[in-house]
Write a protein that holds these residues in place. Structure first.
Motif, PDB file in Angstrom:
ATOM      1  N   HIS A   1      -2.973  -5.725  -2.955  1.00  6.31           N
ATOM      2  CA  HIS A   1      -2.641  -4.327  -3.212  1.00  6.31           C
ATOM      3  C   HIS A   1      -3.765  -3.453  -2.686  1.00  6.31           C
ATOM      4  O   HIS A   1      -4.859  -3.425  -3.252  1.00  6.31           O
ATOM      5  CB  HIS A   1      -2.436  -4.101  -4.710  1.00  6.31           C
ATOM      6  N   ASP A   2      -3.483  -2.756  -1.609  1.00  5.22           N
ATOM      7  CA  ASP A   2      -4.445  -1.852  -0.999  1.00  5.22           C
ATOM      8  C   ASP A   2      -4.384  -0.532  -1.756  1.00  5.22           C
ATOM      9  O   ASP A   2      -3.383   0.165  -1.714  1.00  5.22           O
ATOM     10  CB  ASP A   2      -4.101  -1.655   0.476  1.00  5.22           C
ATOM     11  N   THR A   3      -5.447  -0.209  -2.465  1.00  7.51           N
ATOM     12  CA  THR A   3      -5.455   0.989  -3.302  1.00  7.51           C
ATOM     13  C   THR A   3      -5.892   2.239  -2.547  1.00  7.51           C
ATOM     14  O   THR A   3      -6.063   3.283  -3.151  1.00  7.51           O
ATOM     15  CB  THR A   3      -6.378   0.781  -4.521  1.00  7.51           C
TER      16      THR A   3
ATOM     17  N   CYS B   1       0.863  -1.181   0.000  1.00  5.52           N
ATOM     18  CA  CYS B   1       0.000   0.000   0.000  1.00  5.52           C
ATOM     19  C   CYS B   1       0.894   1.223   0.000  1.00  5.52           C
ATOM     20  O   CYS B   1       1.801   1.327   0.819  1.00  5.52           O
ATOM     21  CB  CYS B   1      -0.886   0.017   1.239  1.00  5.52           C
TER      22      CYS B   1
ATOM     23  N   VAL C   1       4.667   1.632  -4.439  1.00  3.45           N
ATOM     24  CA  VAL C   1       4.000   0.328  -4.520  1.00  3.45           C
ATOM     25  C   VAL C   1       4.871  -0.674  -5.273  1.00  3.45           C
ATOM     26  O   VAL C   1       5.005  -1.824  -4.864  1.00  3.45           O
ATOM     27  CB  VAL C   1       2.601   0.463  -5.156  1.00  3.45           C
TER      28      VAL C   1
ATOM     29  N   ASP D   1       2.818   5.095  -7.405  1.00  4.01           N
ATOM     30  CA  ASP D   1       3.172   3.853  -8.102  1.00  4.01           C
ATOM     31  C   ASP D   1       4.591   3.389  -7.816  1.00  4.01           C
ATOM     32  O   ASP D   1       4.834   2.194  -7.685  1.00  4.01           O
ATOM     33  CB  ASP D   1       2.984   4.011  -9.611  1.00  4.01           C
TER      34      ASP D   1
END
Length: 130
Positions: A43-45, A13, A20, A17
């Motif tokens: 993947h925690d958006t 998270c 990540v 980008d």
């Protein structure tokens, strides 16, 4: 005959980008270096995974480890995550930040043992008496 490798999942998270991507690479590198089988990287958006969702994902994948970078959002709740995972026989591993002075692009994050413990599935922690 080969023995199946223990399974791990990761969690990443970040605000951008590049962060990540670095977290993803660090988690993947650690899991491979430890000889684990990577089942999934969550993947925690930004809408926020809950601890119960992480634990459920570990259970569904039969993961023995959940690996997260030290700068991931969920790290602030790691003690609860550690306890909840331990109830299912899994551990939480938090990766240390890579040294920013190290310019080696192959440098990996170092694992930091953060109360990485497990209990038999279904057992409850006991309270210490004073």
């Amino acid at each position: 005959m080969s023995v199946p490798r223990p399974v791990a999942i990761g969690y990443v998270c970040g605000a951008d980008d590049s962060l990540v991507k670095r977290q993803h690479a660090d988690v993947t590198r650690y899991i491979e270096a430890e000889g684990l089988a990577l089942a999934e990287i969550l993947h925690d958006t930004g809408d926020g995974f809950t601890i119960s969702q992480i634990v459920q994902a570990a259970q569904l994948r039969h993961a023995r480890q959940v690996v997260l970078p030290a700068d991931a959002r969920l790290v602030v709740a790691r003690n609860r995550l550690i306890d909840d995972l331990a109830e299912h026989g899994a551990v939480c591993v938090v990766l240390d930040q890579p040294d920013p002075k190290n310019t080696d692009p192959g440098a990996s994050a170092r694992p930091v043992p953060i109360l990485a413990r497990s209990r038999p599935a279904g057992s409850r922690p006991t309270k210490a008496t004073p």
